[in-house]
Structures are given as C-alpha cells and as structure tokens.
Design a protein around this motif. Structure first.
Motif, PDB file in Angstrom:
ATOM      1  N   LEU A  38       0.808  -1.220   0.000  1.00 59.43           N
ATOM      2  CA  LEU A  38       0.000   0.000   0.000  1.00 59.43           C
ATOM      3  C   LEU A  38       0.840   1.268   0.000  1.00 59.43           C
ATOM      4  O   LEU A  38       0.353   2.334  -0.357  1.00 59.43           O
ATOM      5  N   GLY A  39       2.097   1.173   0.392  1.00 60.45           N
ATOM      6  CA  GLY A  39       2.951   2.357   0.375  1.00 60.45           C
ATOM      7  C   GLY A  39       2.927   3.152   1.655  1.00 60.45           C
ATOM      8  O   GLY A  39       3.006   4.392   1.635  1.00 60.45           O
ATOM      9  N   PHE A  40       2.855   2.474   2.792  1.00 60.99           N
ATOM     10  CA  PHE A  40       2.851   3.174   4.077  1.00 60.99           C
ATOM     11  C   PHE A  40       4.160   3.929   4.277  1.00 60.99           C
ATOM     12  O   PHE A  40       5.238   3.469   3.894  1.00 60.99           O
ATOM     13  N   ARG A  41       4.042   5.077   4.947  1.00 60.46           N
ATOM     14  CA  ARG A  41       5.210   5.864   5.307  1.00 60.46           C
ATOM     15  C   ARG A  41       5.410   5.908   6.821  1.00 60.46           C
ATOM     16  O   ARG A  41       6.255   6.655   7.327  1.00 60.46           O
ATOM     17  N   GLY A  42       4.623   5.129   7.524  1.00 60.48           N
ATOM     18  CA  GLY A  42       4.768   5.026   8.967  1.00 60.48           C
ATOM     19  C   GLY A  42       4.055   3.786   9.467  1.00 60.48           C
ATOM     20  O   GLY A  42       3.117   3.290   8.834  1.00 60.48           O
ATOM     21  N   MET A  43       4.508   3.275  10.596  1.00 63.41           N
ATOM     22  CA  MET A  43       3.911   2.073  11.181  1.00 63.41           C
ATOM     23  C   MET A  43       4.031   2.155  12.694  1.00 63.41           C
ATOM     24  O   MET A  43       5.104   2.449  13.231  1.00 63.41           O
ATOM     25  N   VAL A  44       2.919   1.897  13.373  1.00 62.37           N
ATOM     26  CA  VAL A  44       2.881   1.873  14.832  1.00 62.37           C
ATOM     27  C   VAL A  44       2.464   0.481  15.271  1.00 62.37           C
ATOM     28  O   VAL A  44       1.457  -0.052  14.782  1.00 62.37           O
ATOM     29  N   VAL A  45       3.221  -0.113  16.161  1.00 61.42           N
ATOM     30  CA  VAL A  45       2.882  -1.417  16.735  1.00 61.42           C
ATOM     31  C   VAL A  45       2.536  -1.201  18.196  1.00 61.42           C
ATOM     32  O   VAL A  45       3.404  -0.847  19.007  1.00 61.42           O
ATOM     33  N   ASP A  46       1.263  -1.363  18.532  1.00 55.92           N
ATOM     34  CA  ASP A  46       0.791  -1.160  19.894  1.00 55.92           C
ATOM     35  C   ASP A  46       0.941  -2.452  20.683  1.00 55.92           C
ATOM     36  O   ASP A  46       0.795  -3.549  20.135  1.00 55.92           O
ATOM     37  N   GLU A  47       1.193  -2.305  21.993  1.00 48.18           N
ATOM     38  CA  GLU A  47       1.475  -3.465  22.851  1.00 48.18           C
ATOM     39  C   GLU A  47       2.554  -4.321  22.184  1.00 48.18           C
ATOM     40  O   GLU A  47       2.389  -5.526  21.939  1.00 48.18           O
ATOM     41  N   ALA A  48       3.674  -3.678  21.888  1.00 45.80           N
ATOM     42  CA  ALA A  48       4.720  -4.303  21.070  1.00 45.80           C
ATOM     43  C   ALA A  48       5.343  -5.520  21.722  1.00 45.80           C
ATOM     44  O   ALA A  48       6.020  -6.304  21.045  1.00 45.80           O
ATOM     45  N   HIS A  49       5.133  -5.713  23.030  1.00 47.67           N
ATOM     46  CA  HIS A  49       5.666  -6.925  23.660  1.00 47.67           C
ATOM     47  C   HIS A  49       4.981  -8.170  23.103  1.00 47.67           C
ATOM     48  O   HIS A  49       5.454  -9.287  23.332  1.00 47.67           O
ATOM     49  N   PHE A  50       3.874  -8.008  22.364  1.00 46.12           N
ATOM     50  CA  PHE A  50       3.218  -9.149  21.735  1.00 46.12           C
ATOM     51  C   PHE A  50       4.115  -9.821  20.699  1.00 46.12           C
ATOM     52  O   PHE A  50       3.869 -10.970  20.333  1.00 46.12           O
ATOM     53  N   ILE A  51       5.124  -9.119  20.185  1.00 48.89           N
ATOM     54  CA  ILE A  51       5.963  -9.690  19.128  1.00 48.89           C
ATOM     55  C   ILE A  51       7.294 -10.190  19.671  1.00 48.89           C
ATOM     56  O   ILE A  51       8.218 -10.447  18.895  1.00 48.89           O
ATOM     57  N   LYS A  52       7.412 -10.342  20.986  1.00 49.13           N
ATOM     58  CA  LYS A  52       8.708 -10.703  21.562  1.00 49.13           C
ATOM     59  C   LYS A  52       9.197 -12.074  21.093  1.00 49.13           C
ATOM     60  O   LYS A  52      10.405 -12.315  21.041  1.00 49.13           O
ATOM     61  N   ASN A  53       8.277 -12.977  20.732  1.00 50.67           N
ATOM     62  CA  ASN A  53       8.670 -14.289  20.222  1.00 50.67           C
ATOM     63  C   ASN A  53       8.880 -14.188  18.713  1.00 50.67           C
ATOM     64  O   ASN A  53       7.933 -14.207  17.937  1.00 50.67           O
ATOM     65  N   LYS A  54      10.135 -14.111  18.298  1.00 59.29           N
ATOM     66  CA  LYS A  54      10.432 -13.877  16.890  1.00 59.29           C
ATOM     67  C   LYS A  54      10.020 -15.028  15.990  1.00 59.29           C
ATOM     68  O   LYS A  54       9.863 -14.850  14.784  1.00 59.29           O
ATOM     69  N   ALA A  81      10.281   3.539   1.601  1.00 59.73           N
ATOM     70  CA  ALA A  81      10.161   4.928   2.047  1.00 59.73           C
ATOM     71  C   ALA A  81      11.449   5.361   2.729  1.00 59.73           C
ATOM     72  O   ALA A  81      12.042   4.610   3.502  1.00 59.73           O
ATOM     73  N   ALA A  82      11.852   6.586   2.432  1.00 58.61           N
ATOM     74  CA  ALA A  82      13.034   7.128   3.096  1.00 58.61           C
ATOM     75  C   ALA A  82      12.652   7.592   4.493  1.00 58.61           C
ATOM     76  O   ALA A  82      11.737   8.377   4.667  1.00 58.61           O
ATOM     77  N   ARG A  83      13.326   7.050   5.484  1.00 59.52           N
ATOM     78  CA  ARG A  83      13.150   7.434   6.880  1.00 59.52           C
ATOM     79  C   ARG A  83      11.676   7.432   7.299  1.00 59.52           C
ATOM     80  O   ARG A  83      11.115   8.453   7.691  1.00 59.52           O
ATOM     81  N   PRO A  84      11.026   6.271   7.223  1.00 60.36           N
ATOM     82  CA  PRO A  84       9.636   6.199   7.684  1.00 60.36           C
ATOM     83  C   PRO A  84       9.569   6.324   9.197  1.00 60.36           C
ATOM     84  O   PRO A  84      10.555   6.095   9.901  1.00 60.36           O
ATOM     85  N   LEU A  85       8.392   6.688   9.697  1.00 58.50           N
ATOM     86  CA  LEU A  85       8.176   6.748  11.141  1.00 58.50           C
ATOM     87  C   LEU A  85       7.807   5.355  11.627  1.00 58.50           C
ATOM     88  O   LEU A  85       6.813   4.775  11.178  1.00 58.50           O
ATOM     89  N   LEU A  86       8.613   4.816  12.543  1.00 59.59           N
ATOM     90  CA  LEU A  86       8.358   3.498  13.127  1.00 59.59           C
ATOM     91  C   LEU A  86       8.288   3.653  14.638  1.00 59.59           C
ATOM     92  O   LEU A  86       9.225   4.149  15.257  1.00 59.59           O
ATOM     93  N   MET A  87       7.169   3.225  15.229  1.00 59.17           N
ATOM     94  CA  MET A  87       6.973   3.404  16.663  1.00 59.17           C
ATOM     95  C   MET A  87       6.484   2.094  17.272  1.00 59.17           C
ATOM     96  O   MET A  87       5.496   1.512  16.807  1.00 59.17           O
TER      97      MET A  87
END
Length: 717
Positions: free
Chosen positions: A335-351, A370-376
C-alpha cells in the motif's frame, strides 16, 4: 528366506498382511492418543483471545485430523461395531475438548469451518503429528513457486479488499524513493566487523545502567496544535517535538496510562507519515479509531475487520489487529505506508511466531520503499521475562537484523572507539541504543497529578473441603519432589552425600517436574493447583469486592478464568449487586455497552473483567479500587490490569487488592511476581540490579521454593 518372501508376496496380494493390520491398528490408537494430548496442550494455552498463531495452527490440525479419522473409522470394514463405537467415542471426546477450548476464544470457531484455509504451516504440523503416530501423511500437491520479492511477503490465499484495489488502480505506481535505496545500500563502517555485538548490546541494559534511566534526550516541551478542548501534557509534547525535528524511530515505553496513543498519532502528523499503519490487539483497535477522531480529526481512519470488506482503501490511517494480520499482510505490504505503529509491542517478543514474522516483514517492506519512515513500538511493559524481549522490537525499528546492528546504530557504536572487551563499552553501547529512540518516563516523574498506586495483599484462608483438598495436593506434590530429589542425591557417590540441601539438584528436579506438568502427565501439578486455588478463592474474592463496593463505590474485579468470573457474577447477582462484564468472547458493541454501563451508570458498582481480554486498552478510571482475584504469572500482566484505573485524569489514590490464598503456593507465587517487578526498572529506569537472574521463570522458581521448604522442614525434624 523363501518362506518369508512367500508370506510377503501373499500379503501383498491380499492388499495388507496380518502384521500390517496390527501395525495400522496400533497407529490408529496412537493417533487418537496423540490428538488427545495435543488437544489438552491447546486447551491449556488458550485462556482467551488473542490466541497465539502457533496455538491456532495446532487447534486447526487437531480439528482436521479428528474429522478425517472419524470418516476413516466409519468407512473401515475391518472394525466390528463395538470397536467402531469405542473409537468414535474417543474421537468425540477430543472433539468436545476442542469445542470447549473454542468457547474461550470464539475466533477459533472459524478454523472449524469446512472451507477454512489450511496454511502451509498447518499442513507441516499435520504431517508431523501423523508421523508421530506412526502414519505416513499423504503427499501434498506442490504449490506454485512464489515470485521473488524484496523483502518477501507471502500473499498466498490472502484477501485484498476491493477499495484497496481501487486505490491501486487510481495510483498504480509508487514513486521510486532513491533516498531509501541509498540509505539501505550505504557502506557500513568496518572497525567492529567480525565482533559479536547483539549479545553485548542486550547485556548493556543489565550492566551499563549506572543509575541512569533509559530515555533519549528529548526537546523541551513546546505547544502542539490540537483539536479544541484537547491539550497534550508536557511529556507528550516532547515526543511530538522530536518527531517534528526529524527523529523517526521510537520505542515508546512510558508507563501505562501516560497517553502513548495520542503521542503516536500526533508524532505521525508532525512527520507527515501517511498513510500510517497501526497494528494493535483486537480489544483496542476500536479505541485507536476513536483516538484518531479525538486527536487528528482531519485524518480518515479505517479499521480492518475479518476479510476487510468494509475497508476504506483511501484512508490515511489503517488499523488492523494481530489476530487477522496473516490474511492482510500481502496488500498491506504493497500500500505504500510511510509510517507504522505497533501497539502493545511486547506481543511480538517471540520472533518465531507468525505474528512477529509478519510485523518484521511489513517493517522491512516499508523501510525498503520509504526514506526514513516513522516506526513506533508502543508498550508500557517491553520486558516480560528476559532482556532479549528487546530483540524483535529493535528489529522492527530497523536498529538491528538477525546478526548485527544496522545503519545509525552501527555507526554510533563505531564512533565510541570501543569494543566489547573494553571498559566502558556497556555504558556507551546502552547510550547508543537509547539515543536511537527509547523513551521511558515514569508517572512519578512526569505527571504530578497522577496519585501513587499501591498493591495491598489480602490473605484469605481456604476453609472446607476445597481448602483441605488443595493443601493435601500441595503436600503430595512436595512429597513427590522430595522423593525425586532423594533419588537423585542417592545416585551420586557416597563421598558426595551431605545433609545440606544441594540447590543444583533442587533446580534440576523442579525443571523436570515443570516439563512433566507442561506435558500433562495427569498428576497434580503447579498449573492445575494454581487453577484450583483460583476457583477456591473465587467466592472469597467476590465477597470482598462486594463489601468494598459498599464502602468505596465502584470496583473493578479481575480474574483469569471464566469459571471464576462466573462464580463472582453469580454471587453479585444473588446479593442484588448490579455489575457489568468484560470478556473475550463479546462483540465490540456488547463490550462498548458494558463499559459504558460501568462508567456512566451509578447503579452499576462492579465490572467483572477477564485479565487477558480487558488487561489492555480500557479506561476504567471512574474506579480507584481494583480486586485481583487470581494471580498472573508475570508482573507485567498484573501491572496492565492496575493501569486500567491508574491513568491520566485519575484524581484518587489507587489501590489494587490482591487476594492471596494463605499457606499455599499462592503466597510464593505472589512473592516471585513482586521480585520480577524490578525487571523493567533495572533495564529501563536505571534502578540497582538486585537480582542478577533477570530471566527467572516464576513457575520454575515456585517449584524450587516448594521443594526447598519441604527439605528444610525435614532437616528441622
């Protein structure tokens, strides 16, 4: 040899020899046994949504094999009526177990449908289960090779909403971003080439704190344009100012209740990071949509439900939950996102989990385009059990890959002039990581009007038959552990015999018991005992909550298991106490209605909440007292529950009343949970490292304590 060969030939002509029939029947029995064990394993793992992808896969495999085995048994002419009936009864038992499991997470029901998609991972697990039962799985048709992509995202059998297709047709080309490509292909400094750096980076948060909190240097608070009637607090505006000045990666680890959602939305606005992708737990994705309306009303948000039939492909913000990400990861990656937020990011601790792999693949795709996207990454509890819980989050943020630090982080480490063997490396490395974007503020430091909270333990005696049964079971478990310990010590040479407790052997015995308990040996174990204690405490906890509500007003009641919630609600109903209920199997509309009833109706004095379904994403600050009827295995889960009422805007002291079964293993577990509460403080807040073992397993340590106490009691006799 000739006779043996002749027997084999005759067997071949008859289609199946006698020995083959015996092996097949043994395999049939073995398959049912394997399915029973796997169904029990799944049942233990499912406490309510969200259910981990690997558990969902096992659930589907059990359902598929039960269905196939039932059809085979019905068609097997070698079985007489009694044997067929016995096998069908056993299969019905497995089917009943998985049906009961699905009640706790109704999203599993879709996996039981005849047309449910069977993923490649499910086919692999199915084949493994069949082989473990002595059966050869059928050959699967070869799938078409996937077209190469960088980074690769599996799009097989995934959905694509029509409005997304319309958006792509309206703008079929994503403009190439040469800056992004140049940044990814930039040469790396080579002084630290060949050094193992990831492990030292993780350990730097244990050994390099020196009393300093884990928070990057932030700009001074400055005014941020907000909708009328809404205003950011100073600590929130600092993150927005950092994004406005060009910072693009954040591990926003503020304590729960400090307004991370608003900070993320306004940071995205400051960075013009649209379209923006938000991934969150299912229970809070509707709340994200509401927060968008409150803080950035000029931006359009769309929430992905199910197959995404109602998705607005032209929206500025796309909100999707972890549980359905696998169906949408294909079009989301394009879709061409320029930013991504992962809420409750501890949910992804198991790689190794599917959800983590999807998150990391999406992040990599966004960074490639994207150049320098916002990642949170947003989480108030980034560490659950181990310092390496950071690994997946850092990789999502683009700070590291599987083997080494990347880009700016690697350059920062090079600039220190130090290597992992040099004095001062850990402190310098920790500072380098923090400067990448770790933001950690405590309520006591940044929000003077949020009152201090406290956890008050309420010991209760388990009287009657239930109490006696639990104490007897605990004694039996302790005796079994002591017997194993004595056998292990006796196996050593006589020279090593001693009256002192061998703590190494104690831990080995406890670890063996924990492994057996996880395999569901059928004997009383730490898991079944804690479950029984929770059931025995239910009426006592509900009674205390009822009394508390009469004295202080509204009370939040948390429990882990459905039967405990049921008992509490029945007691409230019998006493004429009006209550609301928040459970994992509720629709969003029912959930919203029940929350509104508790918050707005003065006659509704108690809300009964599932610890897993309501532990995040709710604002229940209308209450200032909370009852924890059952213990969690982690301090993080307990903290998340307390922070449903200890939030910005709370003007009353907050007290969490923790119900503890006295003179049982419950008390030991409570102590261990409290000892774990220092993990985030040591790693993130710079508190002294009093406990060197940060990866302590509460379940293991509970068994170690039980065995140690039993041995100590013997020595005193």
């Amino acid at each position: 040899m000739a006779r043996a060969g002749q027997r084999k030939s005759n067997g071949a002509r008859n289609g199946r020899g006698a020995g083959q029939r015996r092996n097949t029947r043994a395999s049939e029995r073995s398959l049912i046994s394997v399915l029973t064990g796997l169904a029990r394993e799944v049942d233990r793992a499912v406490s309510g949504p969200p259910t981990r992808p690997v558990v969902r896969t096992k659930f589907q495999v059990v359902a598929l094999l039960v269905r196939e085995e039932r059809a085979r048994v019905l068609a097997d002419t070698d079985l007489n009526d009694s044997k067929r009936a016995r096998k069908l009864e056993q299969l019905d038992g497995v089917a009943t177990l998985i049906a009961r499991t699905a009640v706790r997470d109704t999203s599993l029901l879709q996996l039981l449908a005849d047309d449910a998609r069977v993923s490649d991972s499910a086919r692999a697990v199915k084949a493994k289960v069949m082989r473990s039962a002595g059966l050869e799985p059928p050959e699967e048709p070869e799938s078409e090779p996937a077209a190469p992509a960088e980074p690769a995202l599996s799009t097989k059998n995934q959905v694509q909403p029509q409005s997304v297709t319309a958006r792509q047709l309206a703008n079929p080309f994503l403009a190439p971003d040469f800056e992004a490509a140049a940044a990814r292909n930039a040469p790396q400094a080579r002084r630290l080439a060949g050094w193992e750096l990831l492990e030292p980076l993780f350990r730097s948060f244990e050994q390099g704190a020196n009393g300093a909190p884990s928070c990057m240097t932030l700009p001074d608070p400055r005014p941020v344009p907000t909708p009328a009637g809404r205003e950011l607090m100073p600590h929130q505006s600092q993150v927005v100012a950092a994004a406005a000045s060009g910072h693009r990666t954040f591990l926003l680890a503020d304590e729960p209740g400090l307004g991370k959602t608003a900070q993320a939305l306004l940071a995205a606005q400051a960075a013009n990071a649209y379209p923006l992708l938000v991934v969150s737990p299912n229970v809070v994705k509707t709340n994200w949509e509401n927060e968008v309306r409150l803080w950035t009303p000029q931006k359009r948000a769309t929430v992905v439900h199910g197959d995404g039939d109602q998705v607005d492909g032209f929206a500025d913000i796309v909100i999707v939950n972890y549980e359905i990400l696998d169906r949408h990861v294909g079009w989301l990656g394009d879709l061409g996102f320029r930013g991504m937020v992962v809420d409750e990011a501890h949910f992804i601790k198991n790689k190794t989990s599917q959800r983590s792999q999807h998150i990391l693949a999406l992040s990599d795709r966004i960074q490639a385009r994207a150049a320098r996207p916002l990642l949170m990454a947003l989480t108030g509890t980034p560490l659950i059990n181990d310092i390496e819980d950071f690994r997946a989050i850092w990789q999502f943020l683009g700070w590291i890959d599987d083997t080494m630090p990347l880009g700016p982080l690697m350059n920062s480490l090079e600039e220190t002039g130090l290597t992992p063997v040099d004095r001062g490396f850990f402190a310098a490395a920790r500072a380098s990581v923090i400067d990448m974007g770790i933001v950690r503020r405590q309520k006591v430091d940044v929000v003077a009007d949020i009152p201090a909270r406290r956890v008050a333990d309420m010991p209760v005696e388990l009287d009657g038959a239930a109490g006696r049964s639990i104490r007897a079971a605990e004694a039996a478990l302790a005796a079994r552990l002591v017997e194993r310990y004595r056998s292990a010590v006796k196996a050593r040479s006589a020279d090593s015999a001693t009256d002192a407790i061998d703590h190494e052997v104690v831990r080995r015995v406890a670890a063996s018991e924990l492994k057996a308990a996880s395999a569901d040996s059928g004997a009383e174990n730490v898991f079944t005992m804690v479950r029984r204690i929770g059931q025995a405490k239910a009426s006592l906890a509900a009674d205390f909550a009822a009394q508390l509500s009469r004295n202080v007003g509204k009370v939040v009641f948390f429990a882990k298991h459905i039967d405990v919630m049921d008992q509490a609600e029945q007691m409230f109903a019998d006493r004429g106490i009006r209550y609301a209920s928040i459970r994992g199997d509720q629709s969003p509309s029912v959930r919203k209605k029940n929350i509104a009833a508790f918050v707005e109706d003065p006659e509704v004095s108690i809300v009964v909440c599932s610890l897993t379904a309501a532990g995040v994403g709710l604002n229940l600050q209308v209450a200032s007292n909370l009852v924890l009827a059952e213990l969690s295995w982690t301090d993080a889960e307990q903290t998340q529950a307390i922070d449903r009422i200890h939030r910005i805007g709370q003007d009353q002291p907050v007290t969490a009343w923790r119900i503890i079964a006295a003179h049982t293993i419950d008390s030991k577990i409570a102590e261990l949970i409290d000892s774990k509460s220092g993990l985030a403080a040591r790693a993130l807040d710079g508190a002294p490292d009093e406990d060197p073992d940060m990866s302590t397993n509460v379940q293991l340590e509970a068994l170690v304590g039980l065995l140690t106490d039993a041995l100590a009691a013997e020595l005193l006799v």
